[in-house]
Design an enzyme around this catalytic site. Structure first.
Site, PDB file in Angstrom:
ATOM      1  N   GLY A   1      -1.174   7.855  -7.564  1.00 26.03           N
ATOM      2  CA  GLY A   1      -0.286   8.617  -6.689  1.00 26.03           C
ATOM      3  C   GLY A   1      -1.031   9.352  -5.588  1.00 26.03           C
ATOM      4  O   GLY A   1      -0.468  10.161  -4.892  1.00 26.03           O
TER       5      GLY A   1
ATOM      6  N   GLY B   1      -2.337   8.039  -2.937  1.00 22.37           N
ATOM      7  CA  GLY B   1      -2.256   7.362  -1.647  1.00 22.37           C
ATOM      8  C   GLY B   1      -3.378   6.360  -1.425  1.00 22.37           C
ATOM      9  O   GLY B   1      -3.555   5.857  -0.328  1.00 22.37           O
TER      10      GLY B   1
ATOM     11  N   THR C   1       3.433   0.052   9.196  1.00 19.05           N
ATOM     12  CA  THR C   1       3.538  -1.071  10.127  1.00 19.05           C
ATOM     13  C   THR C   1       3.624  -2.400   9.369  1.00 19.05           C
ATOM     14  O   THR C   1       4.080  -3.388   9.929  1.00 19.05           O
ATOM     15  CB  THR C   1       2.293  -1.125  11.033  1.00 19.05           C
ATOM     16  OG1 THR C   1       1.146  -0.990  10.198  1.00 19.05           O
ATOM     17  CG2 THR C   1       2.315   0.002  12.058  1.00 19.05           C
ATOM     18  N   ASP C   2       3.166  -2.414   8.100  1.00 20.83           N
ATOM     19  CA  ASP C   2       3.039  -3.727   7.428  1.00 20.83           C
ATOM     20  C   ASP C   2       4.393  -4.414   7.261  1.00 20.83           C
ATOM     21  O   ASP C   2       4.566  -5.567   7.657  1.00 20.83           O
ATOM     22  CB  ASP C   2       2.248  -3.650   6.112  1.00 20.83           C
ATOM     23  CG  ASP C   2       2.818  -2.752   5.030  1.00 20.83           C
ATOM     24  OD1 ASP C   2       3.748  -1.968   5.324  1.00 20.83           O
ATOM     25  OD2 ASP C   2       2.333  -2.836   3.880  1.00 20.83           O
TER      26      ASP C   2
ATOM     27  N   ASP D   1      -1.711  -3.104   1.009  1.00 23.20           N
ATOM     28  CA  ASP D   1      -2.641  -2.736  -0.063  1.00 23.20           C
ATOM     29  C   ASP D   1      -3.238  -3.971  -0.734  1.00 23.20           C
ATOM     30  O   ASP D   1      -4.430  -4.018  -1.032  1.00 23.20           O
ATOM     31  CB  ASP D   1      -1.915  -1.885  -1.105  1.00 23.20           C
ATOM     32  CG  ASP D   1      -1.157  -0.737  -0.462  1.00 23.20           C
ATOM     33  OD1 ASP D   1      -1.602  -0.270   0.601  1.00 23.20           O
ATOM     34  OD2 ASP D   1      -0.120  -0.320  -1.014  1.00 23.20           O
TER      35      ASP D   1
HETATM   36  C1  GLA Z   1       2.166   2.131   0.899  1.00 19.65           C
HETATM   37  C2  GLA Z   1       2.661   0.699   0.736  1.00 19.65           C
HETATM   38  C3  GLA Z   1       2.115  -0.189   1.853  1.00 19.65           C
HETATM   39  C4  GLA Z   1       2.336   0.409   3.228  1.00 19.65           C
HETATM   40  C5  GLA Z   1       1.913   1.887   3.252  1.00 19.65           C
HETATM   41  C6  GLA Z   1       2.306   2.559   4.546  1.00 19.65           C
HETATM   42  O1  GLA Z   1       0.793   2.194   0.681  1.00 19.65           O
HETATM   43  O2  GLA Z   1       2.262   0.197  -0.506  1.00 19.65           O
HETATM   44  O3  GLA Z   1       2.714  -1.472   1.758  1.00 19.65           O
HETATM   45  O4  GLA Z   1       3.667   0.263   3.644  1.00 19.65           O
HETATM   46  O5  GLA Z   1       2.488   2.618   2.181  1.00 19.65           O
HETATM   47  O6  GLA Z   1       1.556   2.061   5.598  1.00 19.65           O
END
Ligand code: GLA
Length: 345
Positions: free
Chosen positions: A104, A106, A20-21, A156
């Site tokens: 990596g 997440g 969504t960002d 992030d």
């Molecule tokens: C990654 C990207 C973020 C965001 C997420 C999905 O973490 O770095 O900017 O887009 O994926 O929500």
């Protein structure tokens, strides 16, 4: 002027609000204890020397003429160059980098690295105190976009720089309105379990492709951000743009529903929203992989109230909410809101 500084950049968890960002939508992340530490020391000469302690690798480059490089070096070079371009007085320095967040996985170890590098370098130039953290998040995001080649949004970096302990951060990416939401889980626990499939957000297919699809969908709907699109018009977009838009538009709703459920102490509803987010990311956003599905199944079989893929997708970790009576798998890592990026004494 100080000659030594140590900065800590936290990894992050995103409770809900995925992809969504960069679409001007909503998300609900928080910084966690795991992260990256950068020890910086001013040196004479005109170079930056960076040491990746975990990898046993070194990089060395001139401060005044920073060029790109692959891998972890791109983050260091990009942060130095972007700080310089923004007018900060970056000094020649030796930077020692050590991390304890899985790469990596997440949890955004990359943002943790960028913000720790930036704060450590700003401390050496006497510019860390009072720095505008939203502006710094944007600067760190440019490092990803322009130097690493991942067209990621601000999720992030904002989570790492602005989160506060005990709360998740509601971010409205259209306005950059930030609101702490107390995370009272009433004895429930959030855990992350790595799927083992690593994701590379700068890889050609996957993340960057989704972002381009969303930009196309927004253009066809005539809006600045896809999250501002009209749902009825979005339904008439060609496949897969219709499904990408449906994910973004419904995910935004789930963020505020999750906040309401937290306020009412309705943790079962939070779990159901995690599941709904996952199904949407899998079926509408096509962002899952078999390892992530298998990991999620394990968590649900262990008694999770809900579980979903987290972060950029195509691998990485799965977030799950466990009720007090259920036992998460042994390798699952408990996560809770920690301190945002900071200088250590
Ligand atoms: C990654 C990207 C973020 C965001 C997420 C999905 O973490 O770095 O900017 O887009 O994926 O929500």
């Amino acid at each position: 002027m100080i000659d030594r500084a140590t900065a800590r950049g936290p990894a992050r968890v995103n409770l809900i609000g995925e992809h969504t960002d960069y679409n001007g939508g909503l998300a609900l992340p928080f910084p966690i204890d795991a992260g990256v530490t950068v020890r910086a020391e001013a040196i004479s000469g005109d170079e930056v020397v960076a040491v990746a302690a975990d990898l046993g690798e070194e990089d060395r480059f001139p401060l005044r003429d920073v060029r790109g490089a692959p891998g972890w070096r791109a983050f260091v070079r990009g942060t130095v160059a972007e700080l310089g371009a923004a007018g900060f007085a970056v000094r020649p320095a030796r930077l020692e980098i050590a991390g304890d967040a899985p790469r990596g996985g997440g949890l955004s170890s990359s943002a943790a690295l960028e913000v720790a590098l930036a704060l450590a370098l700003l401390a050496l130039s006497g510019e860390a105190a009072g720095v505008d953290r939203v502006a710094l998040a944007k600067l760190c995001s440019r490092v990803e976009n322009a130097w690493v080649g991942a067209q990621t949004g601000l999720l992030d970096q904002l989570a790492a720089l602005v989160g506060e302990p005990g709360s998740a951060l509601r971010i409205d990416f259209a306005t950059l309105d930030l609101r702490p939401i107390p995370l009272d889980l009433r004895g429930h626990r959030l855990v992350v379990l790595d799927s083992g499939a690593t994701h590379d957000l700068s890889a050609g297919e996957g993340y960057n492709e989704r972002r381009a699809e969303c930009d196309r969908a927004a253009a066809e709907l005539g809006v600045r951000f896809l999250a501002e699109g009209d749902p009825a018009a979005a339904e008439r977009l060609p496949d897969p743009l219709d499904r990408r838009a449906e994910h973004v538009l419904t995910e935004d709703g789930r963020v505020d529903e999750a906040i309401a459920a937290l306020e009412h102490g309705d943790l079962a509803a939070v779990g159901a929203l995690l599941d709904a987010s996952h199904v949407s990311l899998r079926d509408l956003y096509d962002a899952s992989v078999p390892e992530v599905e298998a990991t999620r199944e394990r968590l649900l079989e262990a008694g999770a109230l809900g579980a979903r893929m987290m972060g950029g997708g195509f691998g990485g970790g799965v977030l799950a909410l466990f009720p007090p009576e259920a036992e998460p798998p042994a390798e699952a890592v408990p996560v809770e809101p920690g301190l945002p990026a900071r200088l250590l004494a």
